[in-house]
Enzyme design. Sequence first.
Site, PDB file in Angstrom:
ATOM      1  N   LEU A   1       0.886  -1.156   0.000  1.00 31.05           N
ATOM      2  CA  LEU A   1       0.000   0.000   0.000  1.00 31.05           C
ATOM      3  C   LEU A   1       0.925   1.207   0.000  1.00 31.05           C
ATOM      4  O   LEU A   1       1.890   1.243   0.766  1.00 31.05           O
ATOM      5  CB  LEU A   1      -0.889   0.018   1.244  1.00 31.05           C
ATOM      6  CG  LEU A   1      -2.048  -0.984   1.303  1.00 31.05           C
ATOM      7  CD1 LEU A   1      -2.710  -0.945   2.671  1.00 31.05           C
ATOM      8  CD2 LEU A   1      -3.081  -0.692   0.214  1.00 31.05           C
ATOM      9  N   ASP A   2       0.648   2.190  -0.841  1.00 32.92           N
ATOM     10  CA  ASP A   2       1.579   3.305  -0.907  1.00 32.92           C
ATOM     11  C   ASP A   2       1.513   4.176   0.349  1.00 32.92           C
ATOM     12  O   ASP A   2       0.656   3.990   1.220  1.00 32.92           O
ATOM     13  CB  ASP A   2       1.370   4.129  -2.190  1.00 32.92           C
ATOM     14  CG  ASP A   2       0.007   4.799  -2.264  1.00 32.92           C
ATOM     15  OD1 ASP A   2      -0.379   5.462  -1.290  1.00 32.92           O
ATOM     16  OD2 ASP A   2      -0.669   4.665  -3.298  1.00 32.92           O
ATOM     17  N   TYR A   3       2.417   5.112   0.433  1.00 29.73           N
ATOM     18  CA  TYR A   3       2.622   5.940   1.624  1.00 29.73           C
ATOM     19  C   TYR A   3       1.339   6.652   2.058  1.00 29.73           C
ATOM     20  O   TYR A   3       1.065   6.790   3.258  1.00 29.73           O
ATOM     21  CB  TYR A   3       3.712   6.970   1.318  1.00 29.73           C
ATOM     22  CG  TYR A   3       4.216   7.767   2.493  1.00 29.73           C
ATOM     23  CD1 TYR A   3       5.036   7.175   3.461  1.00 29.73           C
ATOM     24  CD2 TYR A   3       3.909   9.120   2.626  1.00 29.73           C
ATOM     25  CE1 TYR A   3       5.518   7.913   4.537  1.00 29.73           C
ATOM     26  CE2 TYR A   3       4.392   9.863   3.691  1.00 29.73           C
ATOM     27  CZ  TYR A   3       5.191   9.258   4.649  1.00 29.73           C
ATOM     28  OH  TYR A   3       5.672   9.988   5.704  1.00 29.73           O
TER      29      TYR A   3
ATOM     30  N   ARG B   1      -4.718   4.717  -8.417  1.00 30.75           N
ATOM     31  CA  ARG B   1      -4.359   6.132  -8.563  1.00 30.75           C
ATOM     32  C   ARG B   1      -4.098   6.469 -10.028  1.00 30.75           C
ATOM     33  O   ARG B   1      -4.469   7.539 -10.517  1.00 30.75           O
ATOM     34  CB  ARG B   1      -3.137   6.460  -7.698  1.00 30.75           C
ATOM     35  CG  ARG B   1      -3.401   6.345  -6.203  1.00 30.75           C
ATOM     36  CD  ARG B   1      -2.211   6.791  -5.380  1.00 30.75           C
ATOM     37  NE  ARG B   1      -2.424   6.565  -3.968  1.00 30.75           N
ATOM     38  CZ  ARG B   1      -3.091   7.388  -3.152  1.00 30.75           C
ATOM     39  NH1 ARG B   1      -3.593   8.511  -3.632  1.00 30.75           N
ATOM     40  NH2 ARG B   1      -3.240   7.096  -1.875  1.00 30.75           N
TER      41      ARG B   1
ATOM     42  N   SER C   1      -1.788   5.682   1.393  1.00 25.83           N
ATOM     43  CA  SER C   1      -2.933   4.776   1.484  1.00 25.83           C
ATOM     44  C   SER C   1      -2.972   4.086   2.839  1.00 25.83           C
ATOM     45  O   SER C   1      -1.987   4.031   3.563  1.00 25.83           O
ATOM     46  CB  SER C   1      -2.878   3.728   0.368  1.00 25.83           C
ATOM     47  OG  SER C   1      -2.931   4.342  -0.901  1.00 25.83           O
TER      48      SER C   1
END
Length: 259
Positions: free
Chosen positions: A103-105, A203, A107
Amino acid sequence: MMRLNKYIAHHSSYSRREADKAIQDGYVRVDGEIEENPATQVDEKNVVVYVSGKQVTPRDKYTVIVYNKPKGELVSKRDDRGRKTIYDTLPKKYEHYLSVGRLDYASEGLLMLCDSPKVVSALMHGDLERVYYVKINGEVTPPMEEAMKTGLYAEDARKGGHSTSSIHSMDFAPFVNYRIIKNRPNFSTLKVTIKEGKNRELRRFFGYFDAEVVDLKRVSYGIVDLGMLKLGKTRYLEPNEYKALRDYLSYMEEESENR
């Protein structure tokens, strides 16, 4: 077969970068011989690897935990820019666990971690459904809905991606399901289900339509739901979840053998 640096990082507390350095500095022996190439392919079922005189041993048994990741944490063991990672929050006993995808920063939500590289790899390359709540800046348009239904190839999928990413185009599969919860000119909210986990996929998808994802939360991954787990907390899989996981892994193994 697996790259040597990946093998060490997966089966020990070494990060990939630390594994690279140990190999290049001559501290790693593969089947009794010093190996200085991090990209050397090894058979993880039969290879014997030592780092600084200590054997790296694969684990046959595995444990899976569920972590409710907050925003503002990287899914990485280290960050050269000093940003907070999930391992700064997780109890130290989980420092050797690997994440099932990322999961990105910015999220949040469900992140599974496991101490078996084999299980992690199988889950990451499987077709388990991932469910997300997405909030976008703008409204859900008919072209967006059409792309969610039928899929989309974006020649330019850089919007929504990281500024340093080398990925410029992306092929988006049709969504498994989607539901528009709120559709407004300023902000809209959806619940979407996908089967892939490409780099910043959601995204980039909405970015293609000039809609910025302002909130992204994963609430389900295959047979595992986030449920009422509090933000920043962990839990072990329930017995029924372990059974479903074992059944899925057996199915994946049978499918692989039949190919």
